[in-house]
Scaffold this motif. Structure first.
Motif, PDB file in Angstrom:
ATOM      1  N   GLY A  97       0.776  -1.238   0.000  1.00  0.00           N
ATOM      2  CA  GLY A  97       0.000   0.000   0.000  1.00  0.00           C
ATOM      3  C   GLY A  97       0.805   1.284   0.000  1.00  0.00           C
ATOM      4  N   TRP A  98       2.110   1.175  -0.100  1.00  0.00           N
ATOM      5  CA  TRP A  98       2.951   2.378  -0.149  1.00  0.00           C
ATOM      6  C   TRP A  98       2.989   2.907  -1.580  1.00  0.00           C
ATOM      7  N   SER A  99       3.095   4.220  -1.718  1.00  0.00           N
ATOM      8  CA  SER A  99       3.333   4.810  -3.037  1.00  0.00           C
ATOM      9  C   SER A  99       4.763   5.322  -3.056  1.00  0.00           C
ATOM     10  N   VAL A 100       5.350   5.318  -4.232  1.00  0.00           N
ATOM     11  CA  VAL A 100       6.741   5.746  -4.377  1.00  0.00           C
ATOM     12  C   VAL A 100       6.758   7.037  -5.177  1.00  0.00           C
ATOM     13  N   ALA A 101       7.325   8.072  -4.589  1.00  0.00           N
ATOM     14  CA  ALA A 101       7.452   9.347  -5.295  1.00  0.00           C
ATOM     15  C   ALA A 101       8.712   9.291  -6.139  1.00  0.00           C
ATOM     16  N   ASP A 102       8.544   9.589  -7.411  1.00  0.00           N
ATOM     17  CA  ASP A 102       9.683   9.513  -8.322  1.00  0.00           C
ATOM     18  C   ASP A 102      10.669  10.646  -8.138  1.00  0.00           C
ATOM     19  N   CYS A 103      10.164  11.813  -7.781  1.00  0.00           N
ATOM     20  CA  CYS A 103      11.077  12.931  -7.550  1.00  0.00           C
ATOM     21  C   CYS A 103      10.563  13.735  -6.360  1.00  0.00           C
ATOM     22  N   PRO A 104      11.429  14.470  -5.675  1.00  0.00           N
ATOM     23  CA  PRO A 104      11.026  15.199  -4.473  1.00  0.00           C
ATOM     24  C   PRO A 104       9.906  16.206  -4.700  1.00  0.00           C
ATOM     25  N   ASP A 105       9.757  16.726  -5.915  1.00  0.00           N
ATOM     26  CA  ASP A 105       8.720  17.717  -6.174  1.00  0.00           C
ATOM     27  C   ASP A 105       7.353  17.066  -6.355  1.00  0.00           C
ATOM     28  N   ASP A 106       7.337  15.735  -6.382  1.00  0.00           N
ATOM     29  CA  ASP A 106       6.149  14.949  -6.668  1.00  0.00           C
ATOM     30  C   ASP A 106       5.484  14.415  -5.396  1.00  0.00           C
ATOM     31  N   LEU A 107       5.885  14.943  -4.231  1.00  0.00           N
ATOM     32  CA  LEU A 107       5.451  14.360  -2.959  1.00  0.00           C
ATOM     33  C   LEU A 107       4.031  14.742  -2.576  1.00  0.00           C
ATOM     34  N   PRO A 108       3.191  13.729  -2.358  1.00  0.00           N
ATOM     35  CA  PRO A 108       1.847  13.999  -1.838  1.00  0.00           C
ATOM     36  C   PRO A 108       1.879  14.025  -0.313  1.00  0.00           C
ATOM     37  N   GLY A 109       0.841  14.526   0.278  1.00  0.00           N
ATOM     38  CA  GLY A 109       0.711  14.462   1.742  1.00  0.00           C
ATOM     39  C   GLY A 109       1.082  15.753   2.426  1.00  0.00           C
ATOM     40  N   GLU A 110       0.401  15.993   3.532  1.00  0.00           N
ATOM     41  CA  GLU A 110       0.646  17.198   4.316  1.00  0.00           C
ATOM     42  C   GLU A 110       1.996  17.097   5.024  1.00  0.00           C
TER      43      GLU A 110
ATOM     44  N   CYS B  77      11.516  14.635   3.764  1.00  0.00           N
ATOM     45  CA  CYS B  77      10.578  13.871   4.575  1.00  0.00           C
ATOM     46  C   CYS B  77       9.290  13.609   3.795  1.00  0.00           C
ATOM     47  N   PRO B  78       9.061  12.366   3.371  1.00  0.00           N
ATOM     48  CA  PRO B  78       7.862  12.077   2.594  1.00  0.00           C
ATOM     49  C   PRO B  78       6.602  12.151   3.439  1.00  0.00           C
ATOM     50  N   GLY B  79       5.485  12.321   2.774  1.00  0.00           N
ATOM     51  CA  GLY B  79       4.195  12.362   3.454  1.00  0.00           C
ATOM     52  C   GLY B  79       3.701  10.964   3.789  1.00  0.00           C
ATOM     53  N   LYS B  80       2.506  10.897   4.335  1.00  0.00           N
ATOM     54  CA  LYS B  80       1.915   9.638   4.792  1.00  0.00           C
ATOM     55  C   LYS B  80       1.827   8.619   3.651  1.00  0.00           C
ATOM     56  N   ASN B  81       2.219   7.384   3.952  1.00  0.00           N
ATOM     57  CA  ASN B  81       2.168   6.255   3.013  1.00  0.00           C
ATOM     58  C   ASN B  81       2.968   6.476   1.733  1.00  0.00           C
ATOM     59  N   THR B  82       3.997   7.320   1.816  1.00  0.00           N
ATOM     60  CA  THR B  82       4.814   7.609   0.642  1.00  0.00           C
ATOM     61  C   THR B  82       6.275   7.293   0.939  1.00  0.00           C
ATOM     62  N   ILE B  83       6.922   6.671  -0.024  1.00  0.00           N
ATOM     63  CA  ILE B  83       8.351   6.380   0.061  1.00  0.00           C
ATOM     64  C   ILE B  83       9.067   7.298  -0.922  1.00  0.00           C
ATOM     65  N   LEU B  84      10.181   7.810  -0.502  1.00  0.00           N
ATOM     66  CA  LEU B  84      11.001   8.664  -1.357  1.00  0.00           C
ATOM     67  C   LEU B  84      12.361   8.015  -1.527  1.00  0.00           C
ATOM     68  N   GLN B  85      12.806   7.872  -2.764  1.00  0.00           N
ATOM     69  CA  GLN B  85      14.153   7.381  -3.009  1.00  0.00           C
ATOM     70  C   GLN B  85      15.112   8.540  -2.809  1.00  0.00           C
ATOM     71  N   ASP B  86      16.151   8.307  -2.009  1.00  0.00           N
ATOM     72  CA  ASP B  86      17.114   9.356  -1.716  1.00  0.00           C
ATOM     73  C   ASP B  86      17.833   9.769  -2.994  1.00  0.00           C
ATOM     74  N   GLN B  87      17.996  11.071  -3.168  1.00  0.00           N
ATOM     75  CA  GLN B  87      18.618  11.601  -4.381  1.00  0.00           C
ATOM     76  C   GLN B  87      20.142  11.503  -4.365  1.00  0.00           C
ATOM     77  N   MET B  88      20.723  11.335  -3.179  1.00  0.00           N
ATOM     78  CA  MET B  88      22.184  11.327  -3.083  1.00  0.00           C
ATOM     79  C   MET B  88      22.770   9.948  -2.778  1.00  0.00           C
ATOM     80  N   VAL B  89      22.029   9.133  -2.054  1.00  0.00           N
ATOM     81  CA  VAL B  89      22.531   7.809  -1.672  1.00  0.00           C
ATOM     82  C   VAL B  89      21.710   6.747  -2.405  1.00  0.00           C
ATOM     83  N   PRO B  90      22.330   6.057  -3.360  1.00  0.00           N
ATOM     84  CA  PRO B  90      21.590   5.026  -4.092  1.00  0.00           C
ATOM     85  C   PRO B  90      21.094   3.928  -3.153  1.00  0.00           C
ATOM     86  N   HIS B  91      19.960   3.362  -3.454  1.00  0.00           N
ATOM     87  CA  HIS B  91      19.367   2.256  -2.710  1.00  0.00           C
ATOM     88  C   HIS B  91      18.914   2.641  -1.305  1.00  0.00           C
TER      89      HIS B  91
END
Length: 163
Positions: free
Chosen positions: A89-102, A108-122
């Motif tokens: 049930g998690w959503s993955v934000a492709d880029c930091p500007d694409d983050l949903p949630g308050e 820091c991603p919003g509720k139920n959202t995963i963010l891939q770090d832009q500087m550290v792979p994996h």
């Protein structure tokens, strides 16, 4: 500024901190310690009255950092791990500007959202307070819970990714 304080002034700041905010005990036999001990009660009363009137520095909320999880590339890969979390049930934000949630931002991603770090792979960032300790990927070692700075050593070692 603190850089302009004399050595005794710096010691006084430490003693005052310990007396008013720290352990509230001051030990020692120097004149400065004796001075602080002598005035301890009145210093504490003054601080209490300032707090009560609201003129003392109040509580400020701590910054809540995301829960970081590193994909162990010796046991799994980013695609498998992201698919696992999407199935939960998690959503993955492709880029930091694409983050949903308050309250979501670049760090820091919003509720139920995963963010891939832009500087550290994996490295994945989950919302603050997310508990992943019971997740099967964590139990198997495919995902390792650690803070962001701890992930740099594994990146520097350049492990050969799993197939």
């Amino acid at each position: 500024p603190p850089s302009m304080l004399l050595p005794d002034d710096k010691m006084l700041l430490v003693l005052l901190y310990e007396t008013l905010l720290g352990s509230r005990r001051v030990r020692g036999t120097t004149e400065l310690v004796a001075f602080v001990k002598e005035h301890k009660a009145s210093l504490q009363q003054t601080l209490a009255s300032l707090r009560k009137s609201g003129t003392a520095v109040g509580y400020t909320e701590k910054i809540r950092l995301p829960r970081y999880a590193r994909v162990n590339t010796l046991r799994s890969n980013i695609t498998t791990v992201l698919n696992h979390f999407r199935e939960q049930g998690w959503s993955v934000a492709d880029c930091p500007d694409d983050l949903p949630g308050e309250g979501a931002n670049r760090l820091c991603p919003g509720k139920n959202t995963i963010l891939q770090d832009q500087m550290v792979p994996h490295l994945l960032a989950f919302p603050p307070g997310t508990s992943l300790h019971s997740d099967p990927l964590v139990a198997s070692g495919a995902v390792i819970l650690q803070d962001r700075s701890s992930c740099l050593s594994s990146q520097a070692l350049c492990p050969i990714p799993a197939g």
